[in-house]
Design an enzyme around this catalytic site. Structure first.
Site, PDB file in Angstrom:
ATOM      1  N   HIS A  61       4.084  -6.021  -2.956  1.00 53.55           N
ATOM      2  CA  HIS A  61       5.503  -6.190  -2.650  1.00 53.55           C
ATOM      3  C   HIS A  61       5.813  -5.475  -1.347  1.00 53.55           C
ATOM      4  CE1 HIS A  61       5.387  -2.246  -4.528  1.00 53.55           C
ATOM      5  NE2 HIS A  61       6.621  -2.003  -4.104  1.00 53.55           N
ATOM      6  N   ASP A  65       5.972   1.940   1.336  1.00 50.27           N
ATOM      7  CA  ASP A  65       4.754   2.664   0.973  1.00 50.27           C
ATOM      8  C   ASP A  65       3.629   1.730   0.551  1.00 50.27           C
ATOM      9  OD1 ASP A  65       6.616   2.258  -1.167  1.00 50.27           O
ATOM     10  OD2 ASP A  65       5.426   3.556  -2.465  1.00 50.27           O
ATOM     11  N   HIS A  66       3.902   0.440   0.491  1.00 51.31           N
ATOM     12  CA  HIS A  66       2.869  -0.537   0.134  1.00 51.31           C
ATOM     13  C   HIS A  66       2.547  -1.503   1.268  1.00 51.31           C
ATOM     14  CE1 HIS A  66       2.938   0.414  -4.252  1.00 51.31           C
ATOM     15  NE2 HIS A  66       4.128   0.867  -3.897  1.00 51.31           N
ATOM     16  N   HIS A 139      10.106  -5.366 -10.950  1.00 54.79           N
ATOM     17  CA  HIS A 139      10.450  -4.339  -9.971  1.00 54.79           C
ATOM     18  C   HIS A 139      11.717  -4.809  -9.250  1.00 54.79           C
ATOM     19  CE1 HIS A 139       9.410  -0.712  -7.882  1.00 54.79           C
ATOM     20  NE2 HIS A 139       9.331  -1.295  -6.700  1.00 54.79           N
TER      21      HIS A 139
END
EC number: 3.1.26.11
Length: 300
Positions: A61, A65-66, A139
């Site tokens: 996603h 931080d990803h 999420h």
């Protein structure tokens, strides 16, 4: 070689000991980069992973931080003129974010980076070595977990091959054709279960989580919070250490890797391990640390 290389293990805010997310799965000739957070390019250097090792990029996603490390990794792929195609999978709704990261600054494109956005649950790619699938998680933004499954095969038994007089190039022919000179492959081999790997990041408990985890040899799963903060986990779309362990226990996971820790806990790996064990997971357990290498368990 089949192993997980951990580039980073913290969630939103890096600490002195933990970089933001990033993971590379080495699976024979494939190298799959999952969720490259900020600093992933440098962590790859420390881990001894080259962009030439990469064949796929999988983004769960588009939270920073990803994914903020994508810009640097993609530009490095082009700078180093990686000669083979690299396929990028990411939620289709995040295409504008992927485009912005891919073209964040000016550079000369030399590599073949192929985009295959994820539009729903199901297979993404099938090769002779594995099938890669995705499943929608829960999420605040669209997020997908990934699972890699190797097809079942057969293990040749040398004593039976010798008893039937099969040797040399005839062994390869027997494997390819299924029978040779009246000898069936089943007579000189035994079933060899395929291996499996799952990657589950930011999500609440939802139906896709146990489906992705079912029977996995190696499960990498977020445990952002400790159990005492379960309310926060649910509010922000995350799991606790105990919840992740229950999923792994009920799914029959062989090796559980907990990661994506909130910076609020500083350095408390023993707390995550203690809660995972208290939840009843008895398999192999790793509380991830940056630059750690975790081998895929040997075949059953």
């Amino acid at each position: 070689m089949r192993e997980l290389v951990v580039l980073g293990t913290v969630s939103q805010v890096p600490t002195r000991q933990r970089n933001q997310n990033g993971y590379v799965l080495r699976w024979d000739s494939e190298g799959i980069l999952f969720d490259p957070g900020e600093g992933s390019q440098r962590q790859m250097l420390h881990a001894g992973v080259s962009v030439h090792d990469l064949t796929r990029i999988c983004v769960t996603h588009f939270h920073g931080d990803h994914s903020l490390g994508l810009a640097g990794v993609i530009q490095r792929i082009n700078l180093d003129r990686v000669p083979h195609p690299i396929t990028a999978h990411y939620p289709a709704s995040g295409r504008p974010f992927f485009d912005r990261l891919r073209y964040a600054t000016a550079y000369h494109e030399t590599a073949d980076l192929r985009e295959e956005p994820v539009t729903g649950d199901g297979p993404l790619a099938t090769t002779p070595a594995f099938t890669l699938t995705a499943a929608r998680l829960s999420h605040p933004v669209e997020s997908y977990g990934y699972r890699l499954t190797e097809p079942d095969g057969r293990r040749l038994l040398p004593d039976r091959l010798a008893a039937h007089g099969v040797s040399g190039p005839d062994i390869g022919r027997l494997q390819r054709e299924g029978a040779l000179y009246g000898v069936a492959l089943a007579e000189v081999s035994e079933p060899r279960p395929g291996q499996s790997f799952a990657f589950i990041m930011d999500t609440r408990l939802c139906p896709a989580v146990p489906v992705l985890a079912a029977g996995c040899d190696l499960l990498v799963i977020e445990s952002t919070f400790l159990d005492e903060d379960a309310r926060l986990a649910a509010d922000y779309g995350h799991l606790t250490a105990g919840q992740a362990a229950v999923v792994a226990r009920d799914a029959g996971v062989r090796h559980l890797v907990l990661t994506h820790f909130s910076q609020r806990y500083s350095e408390q790996p023993e707390a995550f391990e203690r809660q995972a064990r208290a939840a009843g997971f008895t398999g192999e357990l790793t509380v991830a640390q940056d630059l750690m290498r975790v081998p895929v368990p040997k075949r059953r």
